[in-house]
Design a protein around this motif. Structure first.
Motif, PDB file in Angstrom:
ATOM      1  N   GLN A  23      -6.056   8.769   7.131  1.00  0.00           N
ATOM      2  CA  GLN A  23      -5.438   7.237   7.283  1.00  0.00           C
ATOM      3  C   GLN A  23      -6.131   6.318   8.036  1.00  0.00           C
ATOM      4  O   GLN A  23      -6.150   5.120   7.855  1.00  0.00           O
ATOM      5  N   ALA A  24      -7.164   6.864   8.729  1.00  0.00           N
ATOM      6  CA  ALA A  24      -8.171   6.120   9.297  1.00  0.00           C
ATOM      7  C   ALA A  24      -8.839   5.428   8.292  1.00  0.00           C
ATOM      8  O   ALA A  24      -9.212   3.967   8.737  1.00  0.00           O
ATOM      9  N   LEU A  25      -9.135   5.376   7.098  1.00  0.00           N
ATOM     10  CA  LEU A  25      -9.770   4.774   6.008  1.00  0.00           C
ATOM     11  C   LEU A  25      -9.023   3.462   5.936  1.00  0.00           C
ATOM     12  O   LEU A  25      -9.495   2.768   4.878  1.00  0.00           O
ATOM     13  N   ALA A  26      -7.536   3.626   6.072  1.00  0.00           N
ATOM     14  CA  ALA A  26      -6.698   2.706   5.465  1.00  0.00           C
ATOM     15  C   ALA A  26      -7.091   1.279   6.352  1.00  0.00           C
ATOM     16  O   ALA A  26      -6.462   0.300   5.854  1.00  0.00           O
ATOM     17  N   PHE A  27      -7.874   1.351   7.283  1.00  0.00           N
ATOM     18  CA  PHE A  27      -8.046  -0.020   7.925  1.00  0.00           C
ATOM     19  C   PHE A  27      -8.912  -0.957   6.973  1.00  0.00           C
ATOM     20  O   PHE A  27      -9.010  -2.188   7.368  1.00  0.00           O
ATOM     21  N   ILE A  28      -9.589  -0.147   5.833  1.00  0.00           N
ATOM     22  CA  ILE A  28     -10.469  -1.044   5.012  1.00  0.00           C
ATOM     23  C   ILE A  28      -9.380  -1.644   3.743  1.00  0.00           C
ATOM     24  O   ILE A  28      -8.780  -0.935   3.164  1.00  0.00           O
ATOM     25  N   PRO A  29      -9.109  -3.047   4.032  1.00  0.00           N
ATOM     26  CA  PRO A  29      -8.306  -3.470   2.804  1.00  0.00           C
ATOM     27  C   PRO A  29      -8.670  -3.185   1.436  1.00  0.00           C
ATOM     28  O   PRO A  29      -9.810  -3.374   1.215  1.00  0.00           O
ATOM     29  N   GLY A  30      -7.954  -2.484   0.619  1.00  0.00           N
ATOM     30  CA  GLY A  30      -8.202  -2.143  -0.759  1.00  0.00           C
ATOM     31  C   GLY A  30      -8.184  -0.385  -0.754  1.00  0.00           C
ATOM     32  O   GLY A  30      -7.940  -0.045  -2.056  1.00  0.00           O
ATOM     33  N   VAL A  31      -8.508   0.186   0.143  1.00  0.00           N
ATOM     34  CA  VAL A  31      -8.283   1.627   0.385  1.00  0.00           C
ATOM     35  C   VAL A  31      -6.695   1.945   0.004  1.00  0.00           C
ATOM     36  O   VAL A  31      -6.640   2.942  -0.648  1.00  0.00           O
ATOM     37  N   SER A  32      -5.878   1.475   0.837  1.00  0.00           N
ATOM     38  CA  SER A  32      -4.472   1.810   0.820  1.00  0.00           C
ATOM     39  C   SER A  32      -4.159   3.186   1.553  1.00  0.00           C
ATOM     40  O   SER A  32      -4.791   4.193   1.380  1.00  0.00           O
ATOM     41  N   ARG A  33      -3.166   3.023   2.672  1.00  0.00           N
ATOM     42  CA  ARG A  33      -2.839   4.081   3.322  1.00  0.00           C
ATOM     43  C   ARG A  33      -2.270   5.207   2.221  1.00  0.00           C
ATOM     44  O   ARG A  33      -2.665   6.430   2.335  1.00  0.00           O
ATOM     45  N   SER A  34      -1.337   4.596   1.620  1.00  0.00           N
ATOM     46  CA  SER A  34      -0.651   5.810   0.731  1.00  0.00           C
ATOM     47  C   SER A  34      -1.583   6.257  -0.221  1.00  0.00           C
ATOM     48  O   SER A  34      -1.640   7.352  -0.671  1.00  0.00           O
ATOM     49  N   GLY A  35      -2.636   5.416  -0.639  1.00  0.00           N
ATOM     50  CA  GLY A  35      -3.327   5.884  -1.846  1.00  0.00           C
ATOM     51  C   GLY A  35      -4.556   6.948  -1.170  1.00  0.00           C
ATOM     52  O   GLY A  35      -4.706   7.921  -1.868  1.00  0.00           O
ATOM     53  N   VAL A  36      -5.113   6.771  -0.030  1.00  0.00           N
ATOM     54  CA  VAL A  36      -5.802   7.591   0.727  1.00  0.00           C
ATOM     55  C   VAL A  36      -5.153   9.012   0.905  1.00  0.00           C
ATOM     56  O   VAL A  36      -5.724   9.937   0.905  1.00  0.00           O
ATOM     57  N   THR A  37      -4.002   9.042   1.510  1.00  0.00           N
ATOM     58  CA  THR A  37      -3.190  10.058   2.027  1.00  0.00           C
ATOM     59  C   THR A  37      -2.856  10.694   0.687  1.00  0.00           C
ATOM     60  O   THR A  37      -2.926  12.095   0.739  1.00  0.00           O
ATOM     61  N   MET A  38      -2.204  10.167  -0.162  1.00  0.00           N
ATOM     62  CA  MET A  38      -1.915  10.907  -1.507  1.00  0.00           C
ATOM     63  C   MET A  38      -3.166  11.526  -2.166  1.00  0.00           C
ATOM     64  O   MET A  38      -2.840  12.894  -2.894  1.00  0.00           O
TER      65      MET A  38
END
Length: 268
Positions: free
Chosen positions: A162-177
């Motif tokens: 989830q830490a990568l979600a701070f980058i707009p465009g990565v997506s919290r749901s995208g990176v965790t899924m």
């Protein structure tokens, strides 16, 4: 901020927060695309408004999974107080433990790098790269693990991502899924856990930035819109992933990224 702008952003938040296509990217790009960011007072009004919209989708998650949350909280309590073990109790503490590292790292990085990472080109690149990764991982990953059978290691690594979600465009749901799929978690289970895992961090962000909220008509329109749309999106995605894949979302991310890059050079 105009009411129609708040309504559009609320609908966009409801659609994009819960799908693996990045709500932060859309909330940053849409005002830039339509020139709203240059309107007097818009930037100031937008400060904290994006977090308010996240609160709308948080309410959607809380209500849609209301029975699940009751079971998790009860199970977590009984596991500590009565030493009674259960799937709900185990998953509750897994979510708690998985939230801590991602929340701390994400908060620190967001605090110091937020302004530098909201540039259109950065967002476009993040959309494209994460879209490609999501597609490759989803196509190659096995589908063997249900939500109830996830391990501490798996949930912890998903939470850390989830830490990568701070980058707009990565997506919290995208990176965790994507992380969940890489470890063999079934698509529907990956989506459900992603939704549940996002709730504590979004709640903390809402409480932290509540001082920036402006409680006017656009605020309530935006929050209500994100809440209503969010409910429908959760139901849609969970049903869709029973048979469908993340391919369509990955393709959308790449196309959107290309469009943003093209507009960046056209707008100069």
């Amino acid at each position: 901020m105009q009411v129609y702008q708040a309504l559009i952003l609320g609908i966009v938040q409801g659609l994009t927060e819960l799908l693996p296509i990045s709500s932060s990217a859309h909330l940053n790009i849409i005002p830039w695309m339509f020139g709203w960011i240059n309107e007097p007072g818009f930037e100031e009004a937008f400060k904290g408004f994006d977090v308010a919209l996240h609160f709308g989708t948080l309410l959607a998650i809380a209500i849609f999974f209301f029975k699940d949350w009751l079971g998790l909280i009860k199970g977590g309590y009984e596991q500590v107080v009565n030493k009674k073990k259960s799937t709900e109790g185990r998953m509750f503490w897994y979510i708690v433990l998985a939230t801590i590292p991602g929340g701390i790292i994400g908060f620190i990085l967001d605090k110091f790098l937020e302004d530098a990472l909201t540039k259109p080109l950065i967002i476009a690149i993040a959309l494209i790269v994460m879209g490609i990764i999501l597609y490759i991982v989803d196509q190659k990953a096995k589908k063997i693990i249900d939500y109830e059978n996830m391990t501490l290691k798996q949930t912890f690594l998903i939470g850390l991502s989830q830490a990568l979600a701070f980058i707009p465009g990565v997506s919290r749901s995208g990176v965790t899924m994507t992380t969940a799929r890489a470890m063999g978690v079934k698509r529907e289970s990956a989506a459900k856990y992603s939704f549940m895992l996002s709730a504590p961090i979004v709640l903390a962000a809402t409480a932290f930035k509540a001082k920036d909220f402006i409680f006017n008509l656009p605020f309530f329109i935006g929050v209500i819109a994100s809440f209503i749309v969010g409910i429908f999106v959760i139901k849609f995605l969970l049903n869709y992933l029973k048979k469908g894949s993340f391919k369509g979302f990955a393709i959308y991310r790449v196309i959107l990224g290309i469009v943003i890059i093209a507009m960046f050079f056209i707008k100069g």
